[in-house]
Design a protein around this motif. Structure first.
Motif, PDB file in Angstrom:
ATOM      1  N   GLU A 179      93.346  30.724  -6.749  1.00 57.28           N
ATOM      2  CA  GLU A 179      92.867  31.889  -7.510  1.00 57.28           C
ATOM      3  C   GLU A 179      93.211  33.183  -6.782  1.00 57.28           C
ATOM      4  O   GLU A 179      93.530  34.194  -7.398  1.00 57.28           O
ATOM      5  N   LEU A 180      93.137  33.117  -5.449  1.00 60.53           N
ATOM      6  CA  LEU A 180      93.431  34.316  -4.644  1.00 60.53           C
ATOM      7  C   LEU A 180      94.933  34.539  -4.473  1.00 60.53           C
ATOM      8  O   LEU A 180      95.359  35.472  -3.809  1.00 60.53           O
ATOM      9  N   GLY A 181      95.723  33.630  -5.009  1.00 59.62           N
ATOM     10  CA  GLY A 181      97.178  33.797  -4.962  1.00 59.62           C
ATOM     11  C   GLY A 181      97.811  33.286  -3.686  1.00 59.62           C
ATOM     12  O   GLY A 181      98.982  33.557  -3.415  1.00 59.62           O
ATOM     13  N   ALA A 182      97.030  32.557  -2.870  1.00 59.21           N
ATOM     14  CA  ALA A 182      97.585  32.065  -1.601  1.00 59.21           C
ATOM     15  C   ALA A 182      98.332  30.754  -1.804  1.00 59.21           C
ATOM     16  O   ALA A 182      98.219  30.118  -2.856  1.00 59.21           O
ATOM     17  N   LEU A 183      99.079  30.386  -0.795  1.00 60.63           N
ATOM     18  CA  LEU A 183      99.855  29.146  -0.852  1.00 60.63           C
ATOM     19  C   LEU A 183      99.320  28.186   0.225  1.00 60.63           C
ATOM     20  O   LEU A 183      99.615  28.354   1.411  1.00 60.63           O
ATOM     21  N   PRO A 184      98.509  27.201  -0.192  1.00 56.22           N
ATOM     22  CA  PRO A 184      97.979  26.263   0.798  1.00 56.22           C
ATOM     23  C   PRO A 184      99.082  25.376   1.375  1.00 56.22           C
ATOM     24  O   PRO A 184      99.910  24.845   0.631  1.00 56.22           O
ATOM     25  N   PHE A 213      87.120  20.464  -0.037  1.00 57.70           N
ATOM     26  CA  PHE A 213      88.580  20.626  -0.030  1.00 57.70           C
ATOM     27  C   PHE A 213      89.050  21.092  -1.415  1.00 57.70           C
ATOM     28  O   PHE A 213      89.811  22.051  -1.538  1.00 57.70           O
ATOM     29  N   GLN A 214      88.556  20.421  -2.457  1.00 57.44           N
ATOM     30  CA  GLN A 214      88.968  20.793  -3.822  1.00 57.44           C
ATOM     31  C   GLN A 214      88.593  22.249  -4.117  1.00 57.44           C
ATOM     32  O   GLN A 214      89.385  23.005  -4.673  1.00 57.44           O
ATOM     33  N   ASN A 215      87.367  22.615  -3.723  1.00 52.98           N
ATOM     34  CA  ASN A 215      86.916  23.991  -3.987  1.00 52.98           C
ATOM     35  C   ASN A 215      87.736  25.015  -3.220  1.00 52.98           C
ATOM     36  O   ASN A 215      88.077  26.075  -3.752  1.00 52.98           O
ATOM     37  N   THR A 216      88.046  24.680  -1.970  1.00 49.87           N
ATOM     38  CA  THR A 216      88.815  25.636  -1.151  1.00 49.87           C
ATOM     39  C   THR A 216      90.203  25.833  -1.747  1.00 49.87           C
ATOM     40  O   THR A 216      90.678  26.971  -1.857  1.00 49.87           O
ATOM     41  N   VAL A 217      90.842  24.735  -2.136  1.00 51.06           N
ATOM     42  CA  VAL A 217      92.191  24.879  -2.714  1.00 51.06           C
ATOM     43  C   VAL A 217      92.117  25.692  -4.002  1.00 51.06           C
ATOM     44  O   VAL A 217      92.936  26.592  -4.229  1.00 51.06           O
ATOM     45  N   ARG A 218      91.116  25.387  -4.824  1.00 52.72           N
ATOM     46  CA  ARG A 218      91.001  26.121  -6.094  1.00 52.72           C
ATOM     47  C   ARG A 218      90.866  27.621  -5.831  1.00 52.72           C
ATOM     48  O   ARG A 218      91.541  28.434  -6.435  1.00 52.72           O
ATOM     49  N   ARG A 219      90.005  27.958  -4.851  1.00 43.61           N
ATOM     50  CA  ARG A 219      89.769  29.371  -4.548  1.00 43.61           C
ATOM     51  C   ARG A 219      91.039  30.019  -3.970  1.00 43.61           C
ATOM     52  O   ARG A 219      91.384  31.138  -4.318  1.00 43.61           O
ATOM     53  N   LEU A 220      91.709  29.289  -3.087  1.00 42.96           N
ATOM     54  CA  LEU A 220      92.947  29.830  -2.502  1.00 42.96           C
ATOM     55  C   LEU A 220      93.975  30.119  -3.591  1.00 42.96           C
ATOM     56  O   LEU A 220      94.647  31.158  -3.576  1.00 42.96           O
ATOM     57  N   LEU A 262      99.536  11.239   1.869  1.00 38.40           N
ATOM     58  CA  LEU A 262      98.722  12.464   1.850  1.00 38.40           C
ATOM     59  C   LEU A 262      99.077  13.321   0.634  1.00 38.40           C
ATOM     60  O   LEU A 262      98.195  13.837  -0.060  1.00 38.40           O
ATOM     61  N   GLY A 263     100.374  13.461   0.365  1.00 40.99           N
ATOM     62  CA  GLY A 263     100.816  14.273  -0.783  1.00 40.99           C
ATOM     63  C   GLY A 263     100.216  13.769  -2.086  1.00 40.99           C
ATOM     64  O   GLY A 263      99.762  14.565  -2.925  1.00 40.99           O
ATOM     65  N   SER A 264     100.191  12.441  -2.251  1.00 36.84           N
ATOM     66  CA  SER A 264      99.661  11.905  -3.507  1.00 36.84           C
ATOM     67  C   SER A 264      98.146  12.092  -3.582  1.00 36.84           C
ATOM     68  O   SER A 264      97.602  12.378  -4.644  1.00 36.84           O
ATOM     69  N   ILE A 265      97.465  11.953  -2.440  1.00 35.36           N
ATOM     70  CA  ILE A 265      96.003  12.152  -2.433  1.00 35.36           C
ATOM     71  C   ILE A 265      95.685  13.615  -2.752  1.00 35.36           C
ATOM     72  O   ILE A 265      94.787  13.920  -3.536  1.00 35.36           O
ATOM     73  N   VAL A 266      96.460  14.510  -2.159  1.00 37.82           N
ATOM     74  CA  VAL A 266      96.262  15.942  -2.416  1.00 37.82           C
ATOM     75  C   VAL A 266      96.524  16.239  -3.891  1.00 37.82           C
ATOM     76  O   VAL A 266      95.737  16.922  -4.558  1.00 37.82           O
ATOM     77  N   ALA A 267      97.618  15.694  -4.430  1.00 37.73           N
ATOM     78  CA  ALA A 267      97.975  15.960  -5.833  1.00 37.73           C
ATOM     79  C   ALA A 267      96.842  15.534  -6.768  1.00 37.73           C
ATOM     80  O   ALA A 267      96.484  16.265  -7.701  1.00 37.73           O
ATOM     81  N   VAL A 268      96.269  14.363  -6.493  1.00 32.85           N
ATOM     82  CA  VAL A 268      95.177  13.866  -7.346  1.00 32.85           C
ATOM     83  C   VAL A 268      93.959  14.782  -7.209  1.00 32.85           C
ATOM     84  O   VAL A 268      93.336  15.159  -8.196  1.00 32.85           O
ATOM     85  N   ASN A 269      93.653  15.178  -5.970  1.00 34.64           N
ATOM     86  CA  ASN A 269      92.448  15.977  -5.745  1.00 34.64           C
ATOM     87  C   ASN A 269      92.538  17.409  -6.251  1.00 34.64           C
ATOM     88  O   ASN A 269      91.511  18.025  -6.536  1.00 34.64           O
ATOM     89  N   VAL A 270      93.745  17.944  -6.320  1.00 30.92           N
ATOM     90  CA  VAL A 270      93.862  19.336  -6.815  1.00 30.92           C
ATOM     91  C   VAL A 270      94.230  19.353  -8.294  1.00 30.92           C
ATOM     92  O   VAL A 270      94.443  20.415  -8.864  1.00 30.92           O
ATOM     93  N   GLY A 271      94.306  18.177  -8.911  1.00 31.03           N
ATOM     94  CA  GLY A 271      94.637  18.121 -10.343  1.00 31.03           C
ATOM     95  C   GLY A 271      96.024  18.680 -10.628  1.00 31.03           C
ATOM     96  O   GLY A 271      96.217  19.488 -11.538  1.00 31.03           O
ATOM     97  N   ALA A 272      97.015  18.225  -9.837  1.00 31.99           N
ATOM     98  CA  ALA A 272      98.382  18.737 -10.013  1.00 31.99           C
ATOM     99  C   ALA A 272      98.999  18.216 -11.313  1.00 31.99           C
ATOM    100  O   ALA A 272      98.572  17.185 -11.843  1.00 31.99           O
ATOM    101  N   ASP A 273      99.988  18.945 -11.807  1.00 35.84           N
ATOM    102  CA  ASP A 273     100.765  18.476 -12.964  1.00 35.84           C
ATOM    103  C   ASP A 273     101.978  17.695 -12.500  1.00 35.84           C
ATOM    104  O   ASP A 273     102.514  16.860 -13.220  1.00 35.84           O
ATOM    105  N   LEU A 274     102.448  18.028 -11.283  1.00 31.87           N
ATOM    106  CA  LEU A 274     103.686  17.435 -10.795  1.00 31.87           C
ATOM    107  C   LEU A 274     103.612  17.317  -9.275  1.00 31.87           C
ATOM    108  O   LEU A 274     103.147  18.237  -8.597  1.00 31.87           O
ATOM    109  N   LEU A 275     104.077  16.176  -8.776  1.00 32.27           N
ATOM    110  CA  LEU A 275     104.204  15.970  -7.323  1.00 32.27           C
ATOM    111  C   LEU A 275     105.682  15.763  -7.030  1.00 32.27           C
ATOM    112  O   LEU A 275     106.331  14.935  -7.673  1.00 32.27           O
ATOM    113  N   ILE A 276     106.199  16.532  -6.074  1.00 31.02           N
ATOM    114  CA  ILE A 276     107.618  16.386  -5.707  1.00 31.02           C
ATOM    115  C   ILE A 276     107.691  15.994  -4.236  1.00 31.02           C
ATOM    116  O   ILE A 276     107.162  16.693  -3.372  1.00 31.02           O
ATOM    117  N   LEU A 277     108.344  14.863  -3.963  1.00 32.65           N
ATOM    118  CA  LEU A 277     108.546  14.441  -2.569  1.00 32.65           C
ATOM    119  C   LEU A 277     109.992  14.741  -2.195  1.00 32.65           C
ATOM    120  O   LEU A 277     110.918  14.134  -2.742  1.00 32.65           O
TER     121      LEU A 277
END
Ligand code: GLU
Length: 259
Positions: A122-127, A113-120, A148-163
């Motif tokens: 990089e490709l300029g897509a919006l997951p 999941f982390q790799n796919t998001v990173r690649r997406l 889910l949002g918080s788990i995703v934020a942690v896994n993609v190394g986000a700077d900011l999570l907005i709910l």
């Protein structure tokens, strides 16, 4: 900045389960603009069950599992069709990612999941991420998209999570019951006193409430991610939130922690 934005069913749809077009169009325009400005955006979107209710003309949000899963299967298509169409207008490409709780219990799936998001990104897509509601049963369910949002934020190394929600932020008392309740604009630490403010709420079509948002804040801030709860009624407010202006409630990341 890498920003995870979570939108709830009540932000996206009317109580009928039909799309709030004005709001969704505004959301997609603002997120596209933030992407144009150089930010990386991951959208965690609820609404599959809510929109399935609308599309199947069900009288209310189903309570039994088979109908919920059927509604989610229908509504998720509608949701992605809507995002694909609206983001395309601004030349942005969306990608659908559906997850269950057990994906995060398996290191290899989590890593994929982390790799796919990173690649997406990089490709300029919006997951666009949602729980895979058609297969999620009690044992593996995450259950709400704040978590889910918080788990995703942690896994993609986000700077900011907005709910984005139907509430302006965290109050020092229940604003539905106490007219003197005041909005708390900054929470330096998600401690027991703050967690105790999470009563029960939630709309007819969505899940979650303040409690799930506070747990999400605890997870995100512990991982070095600032989190904001704000009202999704006006998506233009996202500009101010990203600039760090005082909108809604901002939970500050733990000192010394970097995502
Ligand atoms: N995954 C659910 C849906 O898309 C929403 C969960 C939530 O509202 O937090 O309908």
């Amino acid at each position: 900045m890498r920003i995870v934005v979570k939108v709830g069913t009540s932000t996206l749809t009317y109580p009928t389960g039909h799309l709030n077009l004005r709001r969704v169009e505004s959301l997609c325009r603002v997120l596209s603009d933030l992407k144009n400005a150089g930010h990386e955006i991951v959208l965690v979107s609820s609404g599959s069950i809510g929109m399935g209710v609308g599309k199947l003309s069900l009288p209310a949000r189903p309570t039994d599992i088979p109908t919920k899963q059927a509604a989610a299967a229908v509504g998720q298509c509608e949701l992605m069709y809507t995002y694909d169409r609206l983001f395309s207008e601004y030349r942005h490409t969306v990608a659908q990612i559906l997850l269950t709780g057990s994906d995060f219990d398996h290191a290899d799936r989590c890593f994929n999941f982390q790799n796919t998001v990173r690649r997406l990104l990089e490709l300029g897509a919006l997951p666009v991420v949602n729980e895979n509601d058609t297969v999620a049963t009690d044992e593996i369910v995450i259950g709400d998209n704040d978590t889910l949002g918080s788990i995703v934020a942690v896994n993609v190394g986000a700077d900011l999570l907005i709910l984005l929600s139907d509430i302006d932020g965290l109050y020092d008392a229940d604003p539905h019951k106490d007219p003197s309740a005041r909005l708390i604009s900054v929470v330096p630490e998600v401690d027991e006193r703050i967690l105790a403010l999470g009563g029960e709420s939630g709309s007819a079509l969505g899940t979650g409430g303040m409690q799930t948002k506070l747990f999400a804040a605890r997870r995100a801030t512990a991982a070095g991610i600032d989190m904001v709860i704000a009202n999704g009624a006006d998506p233009e407010k996202l500009y101010d939130i990203v600039e760090g202006k005082p909108i809604g409630t901002r939970f500050l990341k733990k000192a010394g922690k970097e995502a």
